[in-house]
Each structure stands twice: as C-alpha cells, then as structure tokens.
Design an enzyme around this catalytic site. Structure first.
Site, PDB file in Angstrom:
ATOM      1  CB  ALA A 242      -6.551 -18.858 -51.167  1.00 31.22           C
ATOM      2  CB  THR A 243      -6.403 -13.351 -49.472  1.00 32.98           C
ATOM      3  OG1 THR A 243      -5.570 -13.325 -50.885  1.00 32.98           O
ATOM      4  CG2 THR A 243      -5.401 -13.707 -48.344  1.00 32.98           C
ATOM      5  CB  THR A 244     -10.077 -11.080 -50.376  1.00 34.42           C
ATOM      6  OG1 THR A 244      -8.730 -10.743 -49.752  1.00 34.42           O
ATOM      7  CG2 THR A 244     -10.990  -9.983 -50.341  1.00 34.42           C
TER       8      THR A 244
END
Lengths: 264, 259
Positions: B41-43
């Site tokens: 999962a990102t940002t």
C-alpha cells in the site's frame, strides 16, 4: 500438621477468619444505575480504588493495595490479550471472571502454604442496553455472584461486613425515588449511602456481626460524609452509554465531584 | 495467571503478548522462489497546518503490477490524538498498528498515566526493529508516519524501514508516490503565498489532495480519486479537540472546485 483432612478444613477456616478481619474496615463501594449508564463510587484516603479495565469494563476493590494491584493487572492483561487476538467485542466480563480471575483466587485461597489474596472486587461491564449490563461481585475465595440485592439490579454494594452491606442497601431502597436519576443525583445518593456503610465498617467485625446492629438514632448520613471528607476524597467513575468514543469508561475529576456534592 | 507480577507490570504490552507465545515477525530459513507477489500500500502524507496536523493517504493497494484494492485505508487512529499512516506491506502494517494501539491503551490502563509523545514514538520504532526479519527478507517492509497532537501542539515523525525515527518540521511523506508528494509540499511551503503552518484546514486539505493527485499522475501504485465509484483519499485532521475525518461529501466538493 495438615496431612489429616480435618486439619486442612481447620486451616481454611482460620484463613477465612484472618482475611475477613483484614477486610472488615475497608471503605465500602457502590455501583448504581443512572440515566446514561453505570456509576462506581467510593471514598478513599490515598490509594486509588476504582480502575479502568477495558473499553466497557470497570473495577472497584477493597483490600490490600498490593493484592488489588495484582488482580487489576491480571484483569487488564487478560482483557487486552483477548481484545488483541480476537476483537474488542470478544472481551467479556463473564469470561474474564469465570475463566481467569475466579480460578486464580480460589487456587491462591486454598493453597494454605501460600499467601492468599486479601481482596474483594466489584466489576461492571456496560452493555448496549441496560438489560445487557453485567455486574459481578468477586470474593477472596474465588466465589462470585451477580449481586443486585434489590432485585432490579439498580444498586450493588460491596463492603467488608454483611451488616455494612445490608444497611447501605436499606438506605438506598429508602431513598430510591427516581430510577432514571441524573448523574449528579446518583453521586449524591451513593456518597450518602457510603457514609452509612462506613459507620458499620468502622465498628469492625465484632459489633457489626451482631444481628441487631443499628444506626444510632438521628444518624445524619450527609453530616457524617462531610466529616469523613476532611481527610478523604470521593472517588468515582462512570461507564457511559451515550459517549461517542469506543471507550466508555470515564473517571470523574475532583472539581466535577466537588460541584455535584456542593451543599449536601 | 502464574508468575505474577506479570511481564506487563511495567506497562509493556508486547512483553505480555510474547509471554503468550506471540511473534510479530516469524523468522524463515529461506524465502521460497515461488513466494506470491506481496501486497503493498502506498503514498501517505502528514503536514502541520494552523490548527494541528493533517494526515492523508490514497486508497490503492497493489501486488506486483496488479491493483489489489482501491479502497484500502492506510490511516489508523491509535489513540484519541495520534494517527499512524502506513506505507508498505499491509499484512505487517495493520498488525503493527494493532499492537501499537493496544500497547498505548494497555500502558494507560495499567500504569494509570498517558504515555509521553517520546514514548509513543519509541514504541513504534521498537515494533519496526521487531519486524527486522521480514524487512531484510524483502517481504514485510513497512515505512510509517506517526502524527500526534500533544500539549506543545501538532507533531509529525517519520521512520525508515529499520526503525530509525526522525521528527519533521513541516511535513512528511512515505510510499512510492512520496517523491512527488514531497516536491509539491516543498514547493507550496517554500514558494507558495504562505507557509503550510499558516494554512487553514480547508486550504491544507486542498494542498494534500493536489499532492496526492500529482503523485497518482506519475506513480502507478498511487490511486487517484474516482467520484463515480465514490472513492476518495482518506483525510484526517488532529487538533487539540481530537481527531476528525474530512467527509467524502466535503472531498467531492473540493475536487469539483479546487483540484
């Protein structure tokens, strides 16, 4: 000395005698239903007697501070491990008492070469509705019951002697004019009932054990409470059904309590 | 029940869990060549604004080149005034957040006092160190941001995968889109008409949405917003009063007028 069974029974009886002597003068505790949830109240000198266990579970105790502390930590450990491993909704007071605290107390009580717990506990769990609330009184020997002496479970009391409990209960029933009382009224009624209980607690076991133990004529609970409050302070917490956060336990602070007990 | 005082007598919940046989990051002999692609999962970002800290995250989770999920929640409230924002492997990140949340509650209830901000920051650092086996094998890396509000005001901390902790002055970003986000936030803070610290809540929200939108434009692992499916980034605000979430309705309105 205790190889013979009757010696063991004797040792247990002695132990019971000793523990009850220790507990007799403890400061009584009350649990009362009010409009938004449950109120726990006592009057303490120094050490804290009412504690948060989990989101919906509170604990109040009388006894030796070190033993209260061990029971409290055990309850907190069990609740948090269960809440972590499963879910918050899986933490229940019933399981906490039936499978955790009660067996531990019983074991400690019956192992007569080990020190017992000198402690009595009143635990409360707030449900989604009043009918789902769960209150339990847990004794030093591990026995427990749901209390609720008035049959409607509006009031629960815990004290070192039976006389203190009976008279507190009688006082509460006599003054129970509003079943859906607001928090302030609940605190005022509970604090006065505490003074009644404390009168008997101060008599110790000898006097209070007598069947005919009575309050002296003209006993004024409010005045007696005011006298006690010169050296002690009221300690109280609520489990509040109306709060928005998941954590329903809230300790009432000193200023809040002073305001509620003003001109009592 | 045996062995009182419990391992938690000093308020350490992880020690209690370990006494029950729990292990955050199990050690493996070797990584299988057939290991499945790891979900990531990102940002996420956190920035200090006038009234406290704003924390935001996109909603995409990926596994290799595949989009796993477009509604991932990467912000976790760990107490009334603290948010953990996670970038990395959700399997570990959410477990870590659970441990942290329970650790803070456990500490407060057992020790009868709140843990200090420094203590909370350090607790998370310890969990990252605990996770070292998975990090070094490349299957469970988590790089979180910790945002909180204490008596001194809003604070933002960020970490590296090994557990080093850093306090940031104005903002922090983590995850694959973090380079773009940092550039946008730096530009607004340094060259905009006023620094981030003087932005009101709605202005700060617009900056966060624009930064995430910029990241999504160049990074496949960062999700954009999708009004038709009602998917918007998560935006939460920590002030003196506690945490509140900016609603999807509010975000939809801002997207229409500002982004």
């Amino acid at each position: 000395m205790i190889e013979e069974p009757y010696r063991w029974v004797e040792a247990i009886a002695n132990r019971r005698e000793y523990i009850e002597d220790q507990l007799a003068r403890g400061s009584p505790i009350l649990l009362m239903r009010y409009a938004d949830g449950l109120l726990l109240l006592t009057v303490s000198r120094e050490t804290q007697k009412i504690f948060e266990v989990y989101d919906r579970i509170g604990l109040a105790a009388l006894g030796h501070p070190a033993d209260i502390e061990r029971m409290r930590l055990a309850a907190i450990d069990l609740a948090h491990v269960e809440g972590f491993n499963r879910a918050v909704a899986d933490v229940s007071l019933r399981r906490l008492v039936n499978f955790g605290l009660s067996p531990a107390l019983k074991t400690a009580f019956e192992q007569i070469y080990q020190p017992p717990f000198i402690v009595k506990l009143l635990l409360a769990e707030l449900g989604d509705s009043p009918a789902q609330d769960w209150v339990v009184k847990l004794d030093y020997d591990g026995s427990f019951g749901r209390g609720g002496e008035d049959g409607r479970e509006t009031f629960h009391v815990l004290a070192g002697t039976a006389a203190a409990e009976q008279h507190m209960m009688r006082f509460l029933m006599e003054h129970d004019d509003r079943p859906d009382r607001e928090l302030e009224d609940a605190v005022r009624l509970a604090a006065r009932a505490w003074a009644v209980g404390m009168y008997f607690a101060e008599q110790g076991r000898e006097r209070a054990g007598e069947e005919e133990a009575q309050l002296p004529a003209g006993f004024d609970a409010a005045r007696s409470l005011r006298e006690h409050l010169r050296l002690r302070h009221v300690e109280a917490a609520v489990l509040d059904r109306t709060t928005r956060s998941a954590n329903r336990y809230r300790r009432l602070d000193e200023r809040e309590l002073r305001g509620m007990l003003k001109d009592l | 029940m045996r062995g009182w005082p419990t391992p938690g007598a000093a308020g350490d919940f992880l020690a209690v869990l370990k006494a029950h046989g729990y292990e955050l990051a199990p050690r493996f002999a070797a990584l299988s060549a057939h290991a499945p692609p790891v979900t990531e999962a990102t940002t996420v970002l956190a920035l200090k604004f006038r009234d406290g800290v704003l924390v935001a995250g996109d909603r995409r989770a990926t596994a290799g080149h595949m989009v796993m999920y477009e509604r991932a929640e990467k912000l976790i409230n760990v107490d009334t005034h603290s948010i953990l924002a996670v970038a990395g492997v959700p399997a570990v990140a959410f477990e870590m957040a659970r441990v942290l949340e329970h650790s803070l509650q456990y500490y407060r209830r057992s020790q009868l006092q709140e843990m200090s901000t420094a203590g909370k920051v350090r607790s998370l650092s310890k969990l990252l160190k605990e996770n070292l086996p998975l990090t070094l094998q490349g299957v469970g890396t988590v790089v979180p941001i910790f945002a909180t509000y204490d008596e001194e005001g809003g604070k933002v901390f960020f970490y590296d995968a090994l557990g080093a902790q850093f306090e940031s002055g104005d903002f922090a970003a983590s995850g694959s889109g973090s380079l773009a986000v940092r550039s946008v936030l730096h530009y607004v803070n340094q060259w905009g008409n006023k620094p981030l610290a003087r932005h009101a809540e709605d202005e700060a929200t617009v900056v966060a949405l624009r930064a995430l939108d910029t990241a999504a434009a160049s990074d496949t692992a960062t999700g954009g917003h999708n009004p038709r499916a009602n998917v918007f980034p998560t935006v939460r605000v920590i002030t003196r009063e506690g945490i509140h979430e900016v609603s999807d309705t509010e975000l939809a309105k801002l997207y229409r007028s500002e982004v």
